[in-house]
Scaffold this motif. Sequence first.
Motif, PDB file in Angstrom:
ATOM      1  N   ARG A  93      42.699  38.254  37.915  1.00 18.39           N
ATOM      2  CA  ARG A  93      43.815  39.184  38.116  1.00 18.39           C
ATOM      3  C   ARG A  93      44.598  39.185  36.806  1.00 18.39           C
ATOM      4  NH1 ARG A  93      41.693  41.003  42.534  1.00 18.39           N
ATOM      5  NH2 ARG A  93      42.017  39.854  44.441  1.00 18.39           N
ATOM      6  N   GLY A  94      44.330  40.166  35.947  1.00 16.94           N
ATOM      7  CA  GLY A  94      44.936  40.173  34.615  1.00 16.94           C
ATOM      8  C   GLY A  94      44.357  39.028  33.804  1.00 16.94           C
ATOM      9  N   ALA A  95      45.228  38.229  33.187  1.00 15.22           N
ATOM     10  CA  ALA A  95      44.779  37.085  32.390  1.00 15.22           C
ATOM     11  C   ALA A  95      44.567  35.840  33.258  1.00 15.22           C
ATOM     12  CB  ALA A  95      45.793  36.781  31.295  1.00 15.22           C
ATOM     13  N   LEU A  96      44.961  35.908  34.528  1.00 15.19           N
ATOM     14  CA  LEU A  96      44.885  34.741  35.408  1.00 15.19           C
ATOM     15  C   LEU A  96      43.659  34.790  36.308  1.00 15.19           C
ATOM     16  CD1 LEU A  96      48.616  34.587  36.543  1.00 15.19           C
ATOM     17  CD2 LEU A  96      47.531  33.312  34.694  1.00 15.19           C
ATOM     18  N   LEU A  97      43.258  33.622  36.760  1.00 19.80           N
ATOM     19  CA  LEU A  97      42.197  33.494  37.754  1.00 19.80           C
ATOM     20  C   LEU A  97      42.835  32.957  39.027  1.00 19.80           C
ATOM     21  CD1 LEU A  97      39.482  31.994  35.433  1.00 19.80           C
ATOM     22  CD2 LEU A  97      39.226  34.100  36.742  1.00 19.80           C
ATOM     23  N   GLU A  98      42.691  33.685  40.125  1.00 24.25           N
ATOM     24  CA  GLU A  98      43.279  33.282  41.401  1.00 24.25           C
ATOM     25  C   GLU A  98      42.194  32.779  42.337  1.00 24.25           C
ATOM     26  OE1 GLU A  98      45.424  36.556  43.080  1.00 24.25           O
ATOM     27  OE2 GLU A  98      46.871  36.599  41.429  1.00 24.25           O
ATOM     28  N   LEU A  99      42.464  31.672  43.012  1.00 28.58           N
ATOM     29  CA  LEU A  99      41.527  31.116  43.980  1.00 28.58           C
ATOM     30  C   LEU A  99      41.325  32.105  45.125  1.00 28.58           C
ATOM     31  CD1 LEU A  99      39.816  28.679  44.816  1.00 28.58           C
ATOM     32  CD2 LEU A  99      41.827  27.806  46.013  1.00 28.58           C
TER      33      LEU A  99
END
Length: 138
Positions: A93-99
């Motif tokens: 999600r954008g620059a982040l990785l969500e579990l």
Amino acid sequence: MQRAAILAVIFALLCAPAVARSKATEYLVAEQIAEACSGAGGQIDPAAVIEQDLTGDGKDDLIISHEGISCAGGGRSSFCGAQVCAFNVYVRRGALLELAKEMLGTMVSVDGSKVPSIRWYGHGGAKHLLRWDGSSFR
């Protein structure tokens, strides 16, 4: 001449840099190793870190399998049992990785289709499959 060419190719392959992981992946891998080894440190087999587009949006997502974690001083991840280990599936999600999913299994693999299938073996050797349906993994 042919032997020299073969040796040059082998040398080039041995000296080639490893595939770089994203900062978000490096952070999550370090976090998972720390949790798995109760802060004692450890390492992960590169095959247990799968960076690949799992949702078909063109962005690399992530799977981290505790099966590949070895703790310092010996031993394996505390998230492994007698037959299976935890593995986590993250969506970018954008620059982040969500579990997105926490699963139990062994021999986690991903095929190469546009929206790939995640496959693994569960307790007793049962085969499992997970795919992105547009909003979640099912």
